[in-house]
Design a protein around this motif. Structure first.
Motif, mmCIF file in Angstrom:
data_model
loop_
_atom_site.group_PDB
_atom_site.id
_atom_site.type_symbol
_atom_site.label_atom_id
_atom_site.label_comp_id
_atom_site.label_asym_id
_atom_site.label_seq_id
_atom_site.Cartn_x
_atom_site.Cartn_y
_atom_site.Cartn_z
ATOM 1 N N LEU A 80 9.297 4.452 20.164
ATOM 2 C CA LEU A 80 10.631 3.853 20.229
ATOM 3 C C LEU A 80 10.960 3.120 18.931
ATOM 4 O O LEU A 80 12.066 3.244 18.393
ATOM 5 N N ALA A 81 10.009 2.353 18.414
ATOM 6 C CA ALA A 81 10.240 1.628 17.161
ATOM 7 C C ALA A 81 10.447 2.601 16.002
ATOM 8 O O ALA A 81 11.307 2.381 15.134
ATOM 9 N N THR A 82 9.673 3.676 15.981
ATOM 10 C CA THR A 82 9.819 4.679 14.923
ATOM 11 C C THR A 82 11.211 5.296 14.969
ATOM 12 O O THR A 82 11.863 5.494 13.930
ATOM 13 N N TRP A 83 11.675 5.575 16.175
ATOM 14 C CA TRP A 83 13.033 6.114 16.353
ATOM 15 C C TRP A 83 14.084 5.089 15.921
ATOM 16 O O TRP A 83 15.032 5.418 15.207
ATOM 17 N N ALA A 84 13.902 3.831 16.336
ATOM 18 C CA ALA A 84 14.893 2.794 16.037
ATOM 19 C C ALA A 84 15.005 2.517 14.540
ATOM 20 O O ALA A 84 16.087 2.211 14.034
ATOM 21 N N HIS A 85 13.879 2.598 13.827
ATOM 22 C CA HIS A 85 13.872 2.277 12.393
ATOM 23 C C HIS A 85 13.975 3.521 11.512
ATOM 24 O O HIS A 85 13.805 3.421 10.290
#
Length: 209
Positions: free
Chosen positions: A32-37
């Motif tokens: 999720l963090a990889t997608w968000a950033h």
């Protein structure tokens, strides 16, 4: 950057295979963090996701010593900037099944628009997981190796900024801990007179052994 929203769409990030019925895993949070950033760069022009990954790694080493749940702290660490830097919301994280402790820490760590740093750090200091994550966050942001990639004046400015914020956070944590101890002591005091079994008045004719 926009501050966190307490109302908004559910998390619309990637679907991670093997998600546990108990809720999102660390792998889910990383995805999720990889997608968000995605597409975001740090001050040195490198992929931003490297920062929360390093913070998560540091927290994995420090959380237990700070007395907080390591898995929750690592999850909060990898997600600590997603509300500020993407369309994800605190409510969305909760709806997606992230533990309440993680959601609360991410909320505490997310700046509000126009918020003074003192107010921000006071909120962080009130959440034990957020404190662990913020210390790791500031350590990474002030890492001399990373700062060496920036212009000297900018590196100096950031070094001074984070040193001051670390001191302020430490002071706020000390104050919070003192309040907690005082409140706990007050709750232990008897409502009327000395506790049973406490010192008694033996009168003038007796000596205490």
């Amino acid at each position: 950057m926009a501050g966190p929203s307490v109302a908004g769409p559910s998390v619309a990030g990637p679907s991670v295979a093997g998600r546990s019925a108990a809720g999102p895993s660390i792998a889910d949070a990383v995805a999720l963090a990889t997608w968000a950033h995605n597409g975001q760069l740090d001050k040195a022009g490198e992929a931003y996701i490297g920062h929360p990954l390093r913070v998560m790694e540091t927290v994995g080493r420090t959380a237990a010593g700070a007395g907080v749940d390591v898995a929750h702290a690592r999850m909060a660490a990898i997600l600590h900037d997603v509300v500020e830097d993407s369309d994800l919301t605190v409510t969305g994280l909760a709806t997606a099944g992230y533990p309440s402790e993680v959601v609360a820490a991410v909320d505490a760590l997310s700046h509000r628009d126009g918020e003074p740093v003192e107010c921000y750090l006071a909120r962080v200091a009130a959440d034990r997981i957020a404190v662990v994550v913020k210390r790791a966050d500031m350590a990474d942001n002030s890492d001399p190796v990373r700062l060496a990639r920036l212009p000297a004046e900018r590196a100096r400015e950031l070094t001074i900024r984070y040193a001051g914020r670390r001191r302020l956070l430490d002071d706020l944590v000390v104050r919070n801990n003192a309040v907690v101890r005082n409140n706990a002591a007050a709750r232990r005091l008897p409502e009327n007179g000395p506790a049973a079994g406490g010192p008694q008045d033996h009168g003038a004719g007796h000596e205490r052994s």
